[in-house]
Motif scaffolding. Structure first.
Motif: not given
Length: 498
Positions: A87, A90, A92, A96, A100, A147-148
């Motif tokens: 988390v 990246l 988040f 997030g 996800a 990345n997210y």
């Protein structure tokens, strides 16, 4: 067509042309099967039934367990990766992790029914391994996410690939086992999901300690190694999955004959008349399918919330990430042990509801404790053990519908629909356990408790309706029974498992 005629027709279609029949009490020659009518009446010695089941269990159960274990491991490891730093690495967005987690179930739900309906057409030995190999590649790729957005894309693809696995495995087992034998065999799958929690926590503990090795973070090692392992398992499964009992090379000639006898005896339950649109529309009008699906939806909110966020919940009790991963193992072990014992009792006495309710009440107590958030960390940790009783309730409920739907096509539609509705609960679970709510997670625990109590109430309604139908059939007169033209689970001689 009556149930008896359907049984004879199914038997006639599955054996060689009849030869002179020996007495039903004598052991027929392996190469000289009984004629259709005697095949239905032939009584298999108990010792041979036990030996046959041992053979099936040895060749089917381990494969199904490993596949479902790796599937649950790959979908739930996002919680382990989050605790391990994904988390933060990246970047988040707020909440997030919840998004996800939920996004996986969007594609999972959409593709579940089509995958289940296509299982026999595409052949289990091809379709299942292909799905496993592809999702293994997706998991491996997640380990190199930068990345997210990449994580979200991987979760969507993972949902597509995993969509058909569990319903396909349940449906696959109904092709080999009798309806009264399914609770224990379905139990193996849910035990595997519990074991995945044990293994997942321990594996994650080791991978987090690899942080920095060759420039990869611990969570990256988690995804890449698990992804590679999944691909290898998928390749191996292609060589051990038999499409039907006729193509199962591990059965002797005598055991093939016994499987034909079992198929003839349960022809109304196992028959496959092919896809007929009129039949499909009739199956789709059975309200019990949707009632069962709603109950499973409520249960799955709790199961997916528990399995995905358990490590996060324990971490919120004040433990370090490493200790939190390790502490999930005994909780899952307890859940697996309870399920195994309960499933044995369930099959032995052919009961489902009378086990679901007591275990369900224990689960409700666990969530009530978590909602109240007592000061003692030990009490809150103990509550997670009580919540682990949910696995046997979910598993027996899935088995319950599969046993009470007769005919392969109806059962495939029913299981696919039930699990599709149920897995919507995964979308909900990801939204009620929100990052800003840590460490109390009162919204998540409170919503889970509400969904769980609702599930128990409507499961009671299921039991009542099926019991009422059984009583009505028991009270039919001989004339009404002779005039009955219903087929499958609506036939006069069909009895629902309670």
């Amino acid at each position: 067509m009556s149930a008896e005629k359907a049984a004879l027709a199914a038997a006639d279609a599955s054996i060689d042309p009849p030869s002179p029949a020996p007495s039903t009490k004598a052991k027929p020659s392996d190469a000289d099967p009984l004629d259709p009518s005697e095949l239905v009446e032939y009584e298999i010695p108990a010792a041979e039934t036990r030996a046959l089941l041992r053979t099936l269990d040895w060749h089917i159960a381990p494969v199904c367990m490993v596949l479902y274990l790796i599937a649950f491991l790959d979908r739930a490891n996002i919680g382990n990766a989050a605790v391990g730093g994904m988390v933060k690495d990246l970047h988040f967005p707020p909440n997030g992790l919840s998004v996800a987690t939920s996004i996986f179930f969007v594609t999972y739900v959409v593709f579940e029914i089509p995958a289940t309906m296509l299982l026999r057409t595409l052949r289990p030995s091809r379709m299942i391994p292909a799905c496993v190999i592809i999702w293994g590649a997706v998991v491996l790729g997640n380990g190199f996410a930068k990345n997210y957005a990449t994580v979200i894309a991987c979760r969507l693809l993972l949902g597509i690939c995993e969509a058909g696995l569990f319903p396909s495995l349940v449906l696959y087992m109904t092709s080999f086992y009798q309806r009264e034998e399914l609770a224990l065999r379905t139990c193996y799958l849910f035990v595997a999901s519990c074991v995945s929690g044990i293994v997942g926590g321990l594996i994650a503990t080791g991978f987090l300690k690899m942080h920095g090795l060759r420039g990869l973070a611990g969570w990256q090692w988690l995804y890449t190694i698990e992804g590679a392992l999944t691909i290898l398992i998928g390749i191996g499964s292609a060589f051990v999955i038999a499409d039907t009992h006729e193509s199962a090379g591990y059965l002797t000639e005598r055991q093939h004959f016994l499987m034909r006898v079992r198929a003839a005896k349960s022809a109304a339950y196992t028959r496959d008349d092919g896809f007929v649109w009129a039949d499909f529309k009739r199956h789709a009008r059975d309200p019990m399918i949707y009632l069962s699906g709603f109950v499973l939806l409520c249960m799955d909110v709790c199961m997916y919330g528990f399995s995905t966020f358990l490590v996060v919940i324990i971490n919120g009790l004040g433990f370090t990430p490493i200790v939190s991963q390790a502490l999930t193992a005994p909780v899952y072990f307890w859940g697996a042990a309870v399920y195994l014992v309960g499933a044995v009792i369930s099959d032995r006495y052919s009961v489902r509801y009378k086990i679901i309710v007591p275990c369900g009440l224990v689960t409700a107590v666990g969530y009530a404790i978590l909602v109240s958030y007592p000061r003692s960390v030990g009490v809150r940790l103990f509550a997670t053990f009580l919540c682990a009783h949910l696995y046997i309730c979910v598993g027996l409920h899935v088995t319950w519908l599969g046993q009470n739907m007769a005919g392969y096509r109806k059962r495939s539609f029913a299981i696919g629909t039930q699990l599709t509705m149920g897995n919507i609960g995964g979308i909900i679970a990801g939204q009620i356990y929100r990052t800003p709510d840590k460490p109390v997670y009162r919204l998540g625990h409170g919503a889970s408790l509400a969904f769980w109590v609702t599930a128990l109430i409507f499961a009671t309604l299921e039991w009542y309706i099926w019991r009422k139908r059984n009583i009505a059939r028991d009270n039919m007169t001989p004339e009404e029974r002779a005039a009955d033209e219903n087929e499958g689970d609506h036939a006069a001689d069909f009895r629902y498992v309670l």
